[in-house]
Design an enzyme around this catalytic site. Structure first.
Site, PDB file in Angstrom:
ATOM      1  N   LYS A  45       0.903  -1.213  -0.024  1.00 11.56           N
ATOM      2  CA  LYS A  45       0.011  -0.063  -0.125  1.00 11.56           C
ATOM      3  C   LYS A  45       0.861   1.383  -0.003  1.00 11.56           C
ATOM      4  O   LYS A  45       1.855   1.255   0.749  1.00 11.56           O
ATOM      5  CB  LYS A  45      -0.827  -0.145   1.382  1.00 11.56           C
TER       6      LYS A  45
HETATM    7  C1  E4P Z   1      -8.513   1.523   4.388  1.00 12.70           C
HETATM    8  O1  E4P Z   1      -7.659   1.167   3.288  1.00 12.70           O
HETATM    9  C2  E4P Z   1      -8.276   2.986   5.043  1.00 12.70           C
HETATM   10  O2  E4P Z   1      -7.052   3.047   5.609  1.00 12.70           O
HETATM   11  C3  E4P Z   1      -9.479   3.108   6.014  1.00 12.70           C
HETATM   12  O3  E4P Z   1     -10.522   2.527   5.278  1.00 12.70           O
HETATM   13  C4  E4P Z   1      -9.543   4.301   6.479  1.00 12.70           C
HETATM   14  O4  E4P Z   1     -10.788   4.387   7.126  1.00 12.70           O
HETATM   15  P1  E4P Z   1     -11.088   5.637   8.379  1.00 12.70           P
HETATM   16  O5  E4P Z   1     -11.383   6.643   7.633  1.00 12.70           O
HETATM   17  O6  E4P Z   1     -12.508   5.311   8.875  1.00 12.70           O
HETATM   18  O7  E4P Z   1      -9.913   5.626   9.191  1.00 12.70           O
END
Ligand code: E4P
Length: 216
Positions: A83
């Site tokens: 990522k």
């Molecule tokens: C996933 O890859 C993201 O990091 C995550 O969905 C972020 O979610 P949040 O905005 O609830 O922290």
């Protein structure tokens, strides 16, 4: 739509996986930090629970450091997806890692134009954040609709992973929009099961049956 769990918590992942409906897991540096173990150790443990795409995020922000970190993460397990943040160096690293056969998930997408760049770089996954756009008073789901349309127009292969989904309605709307994947915190996945009429109906079925045949 594939369902991923958006957590690095092993108990939540074990529980979700036991239901047979979890296709993968996404983590980010905040979620890893919450569990208190080094990322290598934590994502390896996640790979032992779920046989699907497991996103592990780099913390480097400079191109060559991202490449080095991404290559290390990819070596942990064949299911690791590296990522990368959607910054210039991140998109450049995406292109380079994909050309080496390392699959990437480019994260922190808040605008369709950013999504176009990520698809052109050949990312395996893009993560547009619905909930964080909603938090600012706008409609995050528009971004999912826009990306689905743009990717369809040009046949881009990048999968759209609707991220930052916080409610069952977010999940339903992302699926209606055509997102390939939705990533959900455990609480949101758990709450998708619930409907009062399901509970009421089951209660009535069991009571009617027990009146005639007794309880087991
Ligand atoms: C996933 O890859 C993201 O990091 C995550 O969905 C972020 O979610 P949040 O905005 O609830 O922290």
């Amino acid at each position: 739509m594939k369902i991923f769990l958006d957590t690095a918590n092993l108990e939540e992942i074990k529980k979700g996986a036991s239901w047979g409906i979890v296709d993968g897991v996404t983590t980010n540096p905040s979620l890893i930090a919450k569990e208190g173990k080094p990322i290598e150790e934590q994502v390896r443990a996640i790979c032992d629970i779920v046989d699907g795409d497991i996103s592990a995020e780099v913390v480097a922000t400079e191109f060559s450091a991202m490449l080095e970190e991404g290559r290390k993460l990819a070596k942990i397990h064949k299911n690791i997806i590296v990522k990368l943040p959607l910054i210039r160096d991140g998109v450049q690293a995406c292109k380079a890692l994909e050309s080496e056969g390392i699959r990437t998930n480019v994260t922190l997408c808040f605008q369709a134009g950013q999504g176009l760049l990520v698809a052109k770089a050949g990312a395996y996954i893009i993560s547009p954040f619905v909930g964080r756009i909603d938090d600012m008073g706008a409609d995050g789901m528009i971004l999912i609709h826009d990306l689905v349309k743009i990717y369809k127009n040009y046949g881009f292969k990048t999968q759209i992973l609707a991220a930052s989904l916080r409610t069952p309605n977010h999940v339903i709307e992302a699926a209606k929009a055509g997102a390939h994947i939705g990533t959900l915190p455990f609480k949101t996945l758990d709450s998708l099961f619930n409907h009062p009429l399901t509970d009421k109906g089951l209660d009535a079925f069991l009571k009617d049956y027990a009146k005639v045949f007794g309880t087991k």
